[in-house]
Design a protein around this motif. Sequence first.
Motif, PDB file in Angstrom:
ATOM      1  N   UNK A 135       0.841  -1.142  -0.028  1.00  0.00           N
ATOM      2  CA  UNK A 135       0.076  -0.001   0.075  1.00  0.00           C
ATOM      3  C   UNK A 135       0.911   1.273  -0.086  1.00  0.00           C
ATOM      4  N   UNK A 136       1.874   1.311   0.641  1.00  0.00           N
ATOM      5  CA  UNK A 136       2.926   2.373   0.791  1.00  0.00           C
ATOM      6  C   UNK A 136       3.558   2.741  -0.607  1.00  0.00           C
ATOM      7  N   UNK A 137       3.893   1.730  -1.346  1.00  0.00           N
ATOM      8  CA  UNK A 137       4.479   1.684  -2.492  1.00  0.00           C
ATOM      9  C   UNK A 137       3.363   2.468  -3.707  1.00  0.00           C
ATOM     10  N   UNK A 138       2.142   1.673  -3.465  1.00  0.00           N
ATOM     11  CA  UNK A 138       0.963   2.384  -4.481  1.00  0.00           C
ATOM     12  C   UNK A 138       0.640   3.556  -4.074  1.00  0.00           C
ATOM     13  N   UNK A 139       0.759   4.320  -3.115  1.00  0.00           N
ATOM     14  CA  UNK A 139       0.495   5.734  -2.565  1.00  0.00           C
ATOM     15  C   UNK A 139       1.790   6.407  -3.113  1.00  0.00           C
ATOM     16  N   UNK A 140       2.739   5.811  -2.880  1.00  0.00           N
ATOM     17  CA  UNK A 140       4.256   6.733  -3.566  1.00  0.00           C
ATOM     18  C   UNK A 140       3.939   6.568  -4.915  1.00  0.00           C
ATOM     19  N   UNK A 141       3.592   5.582  -5.752  1.00  0.00           N
ATOM     20  CA  UNK A 141       3.480   5.839  -7.078  1.00  0.00           C
ATOM     21  C   UNK A 141       2.533   6.765  -7.477  1.00  0.00           C
ATOM     22  N   UNK A 142       1.351   6.844  -6.834  1.00  0.00           N
ATOM     23  CA  UNK A 142       0.305   7.641  -6.990  1.00  0.00           C
ATOM     24  C   UNK A 142       1.037   9.192  -7.154  1.00  0.00           C
ATOM     25  N   UNK A 143       1.659   9.366  -6.187  1.00  0.00           N
ATOM     26  CA  UNK A 143       2.205  10.989  -6.275  1.00  0.00           C
ATOM     27  C   UNK A 143       3.378  10.936  -7.405  1.00  0.00           C
ATOM     28  N   UNK A 144       4.125   9.843  -7.719  1.00  0.00           N
ATOM     29  CA  UNK A 144       5.345  10.153  -8.833  1.00  0.00           C
ATOM     30  C   UNK A 144       4.438  10.405  -9.965  1.00  0.00           C
ATOM     31  N   UNK A 145       3.426   9.398 -10.394  1.00  0.00           N
ATOM     32  CA  UNK A 145       2.904   9.707 -11.596  1.00  0.00           C
ATOM     33  C   UNK A 145       2.062  11.093 -11.630  1.00  0.00           C
ATOM     34  N   UNK A 146       1.566  11.613 -10.546  1.00  0.00           N
ATOM     35  CA  UNK A 146       0.746  12.864 -10.677  1.00  0.00           C
ATOM     36  C   UNK A 146       2.004  13.841 -10.956  1.00  0.00           C
ATOM     37  N   UNK A 147       3.123  13.748 -10.385  1.00  0.00           N
ATOM     38  CA  UNK A 147       4.235  14.704 -10.682  1.00  0.00           C
ATOM     39  C   UNK A 147       4.677  14.631 -11.902  1.00  0.00           C
ATOM     40  N   UNK A 148       4.601  13.320 -12.649  1.00  0.00           N
ATOM     41  CA  UNK A 148       5.218  13.306 -14.158  1.00  0.00           C
ATOM     42  C   UNK A 148       3.973  13.656 -15.177  1.00  0.00           C
ATOM     43  N   UNK A 149       3.058  14.218 -14.816  1.00  0.00           N
ATOM     44  CA  UNK A 149       1.983  14.705 -16.015  1.00  0.00           C
ATOM     45  C   UNK A 149       2.530  15.485 -17.057  1.00  0.00           C
ATOM     46  N   UNK A 150       2.234  15.201 -18.194  1.00  0.00           N
ATOM     47  CA  UNK A 150       2.941  15.799 -19.389  1.00  0.00           C
ATOM     48  C   UNK A 150       4.158  15.383 -19.935  1.00  0.00           C
ATOM     49  N   UNK A 151       4.805  14.437 -19.396  1.00  0.00           N
ATOM     50  CA  UNK A 151       5.874  13.727 -19.307  1.00  0.00           C
ATOM     51  C   UNK A 151       5.616  12.214 -19.737  1.00  0.00           C
ATOM     52  N   UNK A 152       6.747  11.705 -20.814  1.00  0.00           N
ATOM     53  CA  UNK A 152       6.494  10.478 -21.025  1.00  0.00           C
ATOM     54  C   UNK A 152       7.159   9.529 -19.962  1.00  0.00           C
ATOM     55  N   UNK A 153       6.700   8.440 -19.667  1.00  0.00           N
ATOM     56  CA  UNK A 153       6.933   7.584 -18.399  1.00  0.00           C
ATOM     57  C   UNK A 153       7.612   6.090 -18.940  1.00  0.00           C
TER      58      UNK A 153
END
Length: 287
Positions: A135-153
């Motif tokens: 759960x901690x990793x999924x929460x962390x991933x949500x934040x990382x993806x939100x911060x990467x908006x507009x960029x290829x991942x």
Amino acid sequence: MAVAHVIQITDLHLSAERAYNYVGWQACLEHINQARPDFVAVTGDLVLCDPDHVPDHAFVRSQLERIEAPWAALPGNHDLGDSGPAPYMGQFITAARRARWLGHFGTDRWTRDLGRWSLIGINAQLLGSGLEAEDEQNTWLEGVIAGARGRPVALFLHKPLFLEHAAEADAPVFAVSGAGRAPVLDILAGADLRLVACGHNHCYRTVQHGRTAIVWGPSTGQLVAEEAPYHGIHEPGLVHYRFEDDRVEFALVKPAGMVASDNTRLVEQHRAMRFTPRFTVEQALAG
């Protein structure tokens, strides 16, 4: 136009005491240090086969320190156990095994920004584990993806999220379970996901899903003889990536001197590589 070069290595399966796969690693290391990439992604199964054998963790860490480029590692099932219903040798992922990994490698998830690209590494062994860290990793991933908006991942992990498609039946030996991948895929739905790079199955395989390229990296030196429900190139090697603006190119590379170690007979005789006769680095290099 910014261009970044990344090398993915995976499934090293190293041990100083049983160095059956060391020759492939040595060729891999020499190639990386000559190529001088911007980053090296190490996607799991670093130790020979036993997550509880501390000397193997220490040895692999010392070997990765020989890489002259920036690098980051992710764990595989042999590094800290697995979350499937019947893991190899009955070794499930546990908080204690994860803590051992963190003690040697510092983290089991990471991000790197290269040009416009956001590279993200996650611990695939947590997916479907039910551990608090999932759960901690999924929460962390949500934040990382939100911060990467507009960029290829580009996403890196050890096990493939699936073999053919997200709705397939579970194949826990080869891929993340449906229960484990579903939350991650929901999070990734909000990303401009262009690449998923994994290892685990000891073969090179590429599949295109819409805008997303899926790349399986081969082992740096150990073959797998078992029958599997997928097709791929069963040769040792590593994967070169070229990231440019919003596109990525990739290719299988087999460095000079890299040889495949077919340990099938040893496993048949001794049940697992951890029980095989001692075979030192010096013996491996002597041929």
